[in-house]
Motif scaffolding. Structure first.
Motif, PDB file in Angstrom:
ATOM      1  N   SER A  60      -4.893   9.041 -26.087  1.00  0.00           N
ATOM      2  CA  SER A  60      -4.619   7.652 -26.683  1.00  0.00           C
ATOM      3  C   SER A  60      -3.642   7.061 -25.615  1.00  0.00           C
ATOM      4  N   ASP A 116      -2.236   0.232 -33.742  1.00  0.00           N
ATOM      5  CA  ASP A 116      -2.088   0.822 -35.065  1.00  0.00           C
ATOM      6  C   ASP A 116      -0.680   0.682 -35.593  1.00  0.00           C
ATOM      7  N   ALA A 170       3.293   0.299 -36.406  1.00  0.00           N
ATOM      8  CA  ALA A 170       4.689   0.496 -35.811  1.00  0.00           C
ATOM      9  C   ALA A 170       4.667   1.834 -35.043  1.00  0.00           C
ATOM     10  N   ARG A 171       3.901   2.702 -35.576  1.00  0.00           N
ATOM     11  CA  ARG A 171       3.666   3.899 -34.616  1.00  0.00           C
ATOM     12  C   ARG A 171       3.474   3.794 -33.433  1.00  0.00           C
ATOM     13  N   ALA A 172       2.221   3.224 -33.175  1.00  0.00           N
ATOM     14  CA  ALA A 172       1.572   2.707 -31.727  1.00  0.00           C
ATOM     15  C   ALA A 172       2.542   2.061 -30.903  1.00  0.00           C
ATOM     16  N   VAL A 179       5.769   2.540 -31.071  1.00  0.00           N
ATOM     17  CA  VAL A 179       6.743   3.332 -30.482  1.00  0.00           C
ATOM     18  C   VAL A 179       5.972   4.218 -29.167  1.00  0.00           C
ATOM     19  N   THR A 180       4.740   4.590 -29.473  1.00  0.00           N
ATOM     20  CA  THR A 180       4.087   5.226 -28.378  1.00  0.00           C
ATOM     21  C   THR A 180       4.095   4.315 -26.923  1.00  0.00           C
TER      22      THR A 180
END
Length: 125
Positions: free
Chosen positions: A31, A92, A94-96, A98-99
């Protein structure tokens, strides 16, 4: 004449970026776009090395312009990295996000370290 040389070198750098990115994509399907990271880190290292090697050598300004601004400017792609980070963030939630921030920060820090390593190694010559 130097403008033409920079333009041609920039075109060569862009083709090299495309080739390296494609090669990395063949063996890396994740990703996070590793190809852009590889391109920016290696380009930063090479620019640091180039600058260190020509430092103090009169008459090599044109070489730095053609190779640094042209070739390596065409090769590296921080604008692509920025778009990739935003694309990751929008994927995607919030998690994305952070990534995406991690991707951008790691690329910047590793690229700066690579430039510093190039400067340090080049200064030894």
């Amino acid at each position: 004449m130097i403008v033409l040389a920079v333009a041609l070198a920039g075109g060569v750098g862009a083709v090299l970026r495309f080739v390296v990115d494609a090669l990395v994509a063949r063996w890396h399907d994740r990703s996070v776009p590793l190809g852009t990271i590889v391109v920016n880190v290696t380009g930063s290292f090479l620019l640091g090395l180039l600058v260190a090697l020509v430092h103090g050598h009169a008459g090599l300004d044109a070489l730095v312009t053609v190779l640094g601004t042209g070739l390596l400017g065409g090769y590296t792609s921080f604008s692509t990295a920025s778009v990739e980070a935003v694309t990751i963030a929008l994927r995607d939630g919030a998690r994305a996000a952070v990534t995406a921030v991690g991707h951008a920060v790691v690329m910047l820090l590793v690229s700066l370290a690579a430039a510093g390593l190039g400067l340090w190694l080049g200064a030894g010559f």
